[in-house]
Write a protein that holds these residues in place. Structure first.
Motif, mmCIF file in Angstrom:
data_model
loop_
_atom_site.group_PDB
_atom_site.id
_atom_site.type_symbol
_atom_site.label_atom_id
_atom_site.label_comp_id
_atom_site.label_asym_id
_atom_site.label_seq_id
_atom_site.Cartn_x
_atom_site.Cartn_y
_atom_site.Cartn_z
ATOM 1 N N PHE A 130 2.452 -10.224 1.827
ATOM 2 C CA PHE A 130 2.639 -8.801 2.124
ATOM 3 C C PHE A 130 1.337 -8.248 2.706
ATOM 4 O O PHE A 130 0.289 -8.874 2.590
ATOM 5 N N PHE A 131 1.434 -7.062 3.309
ATOM 6 C CA PHE A 131 0.249 -6.328 3.721
ATOM 7 C C PHE A 131 0.023 -5.191 2.737
ATOM 8 O O PHE A 131 0.930 -4.399 2.466
ATOM 9 N N LEU A 132 -1.188 -5.102 2.199
ATOM 10 C CA LEU A 132 -1.511 -4.026 1.270
ATOM 11 C C LEU A 132 -1.808 -2.738 2.031
ATOM 12 O O LEU A 132 -2.355 -2.760 3.140
ATOM 13 N N ASP A 133 -1.474 -1.603 1.405
ATOM 14 C CA ASP A 133 -1.717 -0.303 2.045
ATOM 15 C C ASP A 133 -3.047 0.301 1.607
ATOM 16 O O ASP A 133 -3.310 1.472 1.859
ATOM 17 N N SER A 134 -3.930 -0.502 0.996
ATOM 18 C CA SER A 134 -5.166 0.047 0.441
ATOM 19 C C SER A 134 -6.025 0.738 1.495
ATOM 20 O O SER A 134 -6.731 1.703 1.198
ATOM 21 N N ASN A 135 -5.984 0.258 2.728
ATOM 22 C CA ASN A 135 -6.771 0.877 3.793
ATOM 23 C C ASN A 135 -5.910 1.692 4.757
ATOM 24 O O ASN A 135 -6.427 2.252 5.719
ATOM 25 N N GLU A 136 -4.611 1.740 4.511
ATOM 26 C CA GLU A 136 -3.703 2.267 5.520
ATOM 27 C C GLU A 136 -2.838 3.431 5.063
ATOM 28 O O GLU A 136 -2.049 3.953 5.851
ATOM 29 N N THR A 137 -2.987 3.872 3.825
ATOM 30 C CA THR A 137 -2.089 4.897 3.299
ATOM 31 C C THR A 137 -2.003 6.122 4.203
ATOM 32 O O THR A 137 -0.914 6.618 4.512
ATOM 33 N N GLU A 138 -3.154 6.576 4.674
ATOM 34 C CA GLU A 138 -3.169 7.799 5.487
ATOM 35 C C GLU A 138 -2.603 7.565 6.883
ATOM 36 O O GLU A 138 -2.294 8.519 7.603
ATOM 37 N N ASN A 139 -2.446 6.291 7.276
ATOM 38 C CA ASN A 139 -1.982 5.986 8.632
ATOM 39 C C ASN A 139 -0.499 5.638 8.717
ATOM 40 O O ASN A 139 0.051 5.578 9.821
ATOM 41 N N ILE A 140 0.154 5.387 7.586
ATOM 42 C CA ILE A 140 1.508 4.832 7.624
ATOM 43 C C ILE A 140 2.482 5.741 8.365
ATOM 44 O O ILE A 140 3.271 5.280 9.201
ATOM 45 N N LEU A 141 2.423 7.030 8.116
ATOM 46 C CA LEU A 141 3.334 7.937 8.814
ATOM 47 C C LEU A 141 3.031 7.971 10.313
ATOM 48 O O LEU A 141 3.947 8.086 11.139
ATOM 49 N N SER A 209 5.682 -3.189 19.992
ATOM 50 C CA SER A 209 4.338 -2.690 20.292
ATOM 51 C C SER A 209 3.350 -3.317 19.318
ATOM 52 O O SER A 209 3.511 -4.461 18.911
ATOM 53 N N VAL A 210 2.323 -2.591 18.930
ATOM 54 C CA VAL A 210 1.315 -3.172 18.034
ATOM 55 C C VAL A 210 1.941 -3.439 16.666
ATOM 56 O O VAL A 210 2.827 -2.704 16.217
ATOM 57 N N PRO A 211 1.518 -4.501 15.982
ATOM 58 C CA PRO A 211 2.233 -4.957 14.784
ATOM 59 C C PRO A 211 2.321 -3.942 13.648
ATOM 60 O O PRO A 211 3.364 -3.841 13.004
ATOM 61 N N GLU A 212 1.232 -3.191 13.424
ATOM 62 C CA GLU A 212 1.272 -2.281 12.271
ATOM 63 C C GLU A 212 2.323 -1.183 12.422
ATOM 64 O O GLU A 212 2.698 -0.539 11.439
ATOM 65 N N GLY A 242 -10.167 -17.000 10.570
ATOM 66 C CA GLY A 242 -8.903 -16.350 10.892
ATOM 67 C C GLY A 242 -8.955 -14.851 10.675
ATOM 68 O O GLY A 242 -10.026 -14.255 10.551
ATOM 69 N N TYR A 243 -7.775 -14.244 10.600
ATOM 70 C CA TYR A 243 -7.677 -12.800 10.410
ATOM 71 C C TYR A 243 -7.551 -12.473 8.925
ATOM 72 O O TYR A 243 -6.964 -13.232 8.158
ATOM 73 N N TYR A 244 -8.086 -11.316 8.557
ATOM 74 C CA TYR A 244 -7.997 -10.864 7.174
ATOM 75 C C TYR A 244 -7.196 -9.577 7.040
ATOM 76 O O TYR A 244 -6.919 -9.129 5.935
ATOM 77 N N ASP A 245 -6.823 -8.975 8.151
ATOM 78 C CA ASP A 245 -6.087 -7.718 8.086
ATOM 79 C C ASP A 245 -5.253 -7.571 9.351
ATOM 80 O O ASP A 245 -5.630 -8.068 10.415
ATOM 81 N N VAL A 246 -4.124 -6.899 9.235
ATOM 82 C CA VAL A 246 -3.257 -6.699 10.389
ATOM 83 C C VAL A 246 -3.954 -5.864 11.464
ATOM 84 O O VAL A 246 -3.715 -6.031 12.658
ATOM 85 N N ARG A 247 -4.840 -4.963 11.032
ATOM 86 C CA ARG A 247 -5.625 -4.175 11.993
ATOM 87 C C ARG A 247 -7.002 -4.793 12.104
ATOM 88 O O ARG A 247 -7.726 -4.905 11.117
ATOM 89 N N ARG A 248 -7.365 -5.178 13.319
ATOM 90 C CA ARG A 248 -8.676 -5.809 13.502
ATOM 91 C C ARG A 248 -9.813 -4.895 13.064
ATOM 92 O O ARG A 248 -10.874 -5.367 12.669
ATOM 93 N N ASN A 253 -13.118 -6.344 5.882
ATOM 94 C CA ASN A 253 -12.853 -6.092 4.466
ATOM 95 C C ASN A 253 -11.945 -7.181 3.917
ATOM 96 O O ASN A 253 -10.749 -7.208 4.175
ATOM 97 N N LYS A 254 -12.519 -8.088 3.148
ATOM 98 C CA LYS A 254 -11.758 -9.219 2.614
ATOM 99 C C LYS A 254 -11.201 -8.947 1.222
ATOM 100 O O LYS A 254 -10.510 -9.786 0.641
ATOM 101 N N GLU A 255 -11.482 -7.769 0.673
ATOM 102 C CA GLU A 255 -11.044 -7.453 -0.695
ATOM 103 C C GLU A 255 -9.527 -7.541 -0.865
ATOM 104 O O GLU A 255 -9.060 -8.082 -1.893
ATOM 105 N N PRO A 256 -8.726 -7.035 0.075
ATOM 106 C CA PRO A 256 -7.271 -7.161 -0.107
ATOM 107 C C PRO A 256 -6.810 -8.612 -0.245
ATOM 108 O O PRO A 256 -5.950 -8.916 -1.083
ATOM 109 N N LEU A 257 -7.385 -9.512 0.553
ATOM 110 C CA LEU A 257 -7.012 -10.925 0.426
ATOM 111 C C LEU A 257 -7.404 -11.462 -0.943
ATOM 112 O O LEU A 257 -6.611 -12.152 -1.608
ATOM 113 N N PHE A 258 -8.624 -11.159 -1.396
ATOM 114 C CA PHE A 258 -9.070 -11.638 -2.700
ATOM 115 C C PHE A 258 -8.152 -11.122 -3.806
ATOM 116 O O PHE A 258 -7.813 -11.863 -4.741
#
Length: 309
Positions: A130-141, A209-212, A242-248, A253-258
């Motif tokens: 899954f992708f975590l929303d920890s960095n993306e909550t304000e952007n989801i809408l 379009s862009v994945p996110e 490799g990649y650590y987040d859907v948004r480059r 920030n590797k914390e979500p993966l950890f």
């Protein structure tokens, strides 16, 4: 295993195109490609995997040789998850394994939690379930809005298909994706383009379009709850470059993966394996022998289950 066949599976909006290796009598492994890639993503890897499995690599809707979604319908993460269920139904599988690269891994992860009784093994190649929303909550809408606006723009556009030379198309692909080398880019474009009188055109749907804009994000609490539903054995192969987040923009920030790895290890215990290997996001194409050894050992270490009732 060098031999494969092409099939088209009927769906309400057209067909899902798949490539098939091995006997249908063997345990099935469904292979899910990354965002804007196609089934050719696995051409180098599958011939190196154990031959006593049945491998099916699908093109997601709007990708490769699969039909585009009907006019007016956007591409959402849940739609791709439902495509996995449709492919399983077409082959009459009741249990199977999933091998997903990047975006394909998140589709496989969601499927394995929604239909836990159907998935034996979940293999994630430079991916997470899954992708975590920890960095993306304000952007989801904003993402949801942009997805709709992009679809409206494509529908309003009267531009004809953009015809380019194959060389120009390849250079554009490599410029946008530094992790692809020339040979791998050519392999993806073999299935991702159609020849015209004056050049080639991209097969993929312009609404993608862009994945996110199409992905689902989950909270840490939801992630823990979903993983508790998993019955599958899970292998996560992480490429160190490799990649650590859907948004480059968030990739440092590797914390979500950890967090996800720790959660998988805590909940699944011996059912979870995590392996780091040198390479970039397309390590399964660039260094397929290394990946094949790890995936093969995992597949062969698990008990076999009949694919049908």
């Amino acid at each position: 295993m060098g031999l494969f066949s092409e099939l088209k599976l009927a769906v309400p909006w057209g067909h899902i195109a798949v490539k098939v290796w091995g006997s249908q009598k063997n345990p099935p492994v469904l292979c899910l490609h990354g965002w804007l890639d196609n089934a050719n993503s696995f051409d180098r890897l599958i011939p190196l995997l154990p031959q006593d499995f049945h491998y099916v690599a699908m093109d997601f809707g709007g990708h490769g040789l699969s039909s585009h979604y009907s006019p007016g319908l956007p591409y959402y993460h849940h739609n791709f998850v439902s495509e996995v269920r449709r492919v399983a139904a077409a082959f009459k599988w009741t249990r199977f394994s999933l091998l997903g690269h990047s975006f394909g891994g998140t589709v496989g992860g969601m499927f394995a939690c929604i239909f836990p009784e159907m998935v034996d093994q979940l293999i994630l190649l430079d991916s997470t379930p899954f992708f975590l929303d920890s960095n993306e909550t304000e952007n989801i809408l904003t993402y949801k809005r942009r997805n709709m606006e992009h679809m409206f723009q494509v529908e309003a556009s009267q531009n004809s298909l953009r015809v380019s030379s194959l060389e120009e198309m390849l250079q554009g692909l490599l410029n946008k994706n530094s992790h692809l080398n020339k040979e791998c880019g050519e392999l993806l474009l073999q299935r991702g383009t159609t020849k015209m009188a004056t050049g080639v055109v991209l097969n993929r749907d312009r609404r993608l379009s862009v994945p996110e804009h199409s992905f689902d994000f989950v909270s840490k609490e939801m992630f823990v709850h979903f993983i508790r539903r998993l019955q599958a054995n899970v292998l996560l192969v992480k490429a160190t470059q490799g990649y650590y987040d859907v948004r480059r923009a968030n990739d440092e920030n590797k914390e979500p993966l950890f967090f996800m790895v720790d959660t998988l290890r805590t909940i699944l215990k011996e059912r979870f394996q995590y392996v780091e290997i040198p390479g970039n996001h397309y390590v399964h194409m660039n260094n397929q022998h290394l990946v094949a050894g790890i995936v093969s050992a995992f597949l062969q270490s698990q008990p076999r289950t009949a694919s049908r009732l």
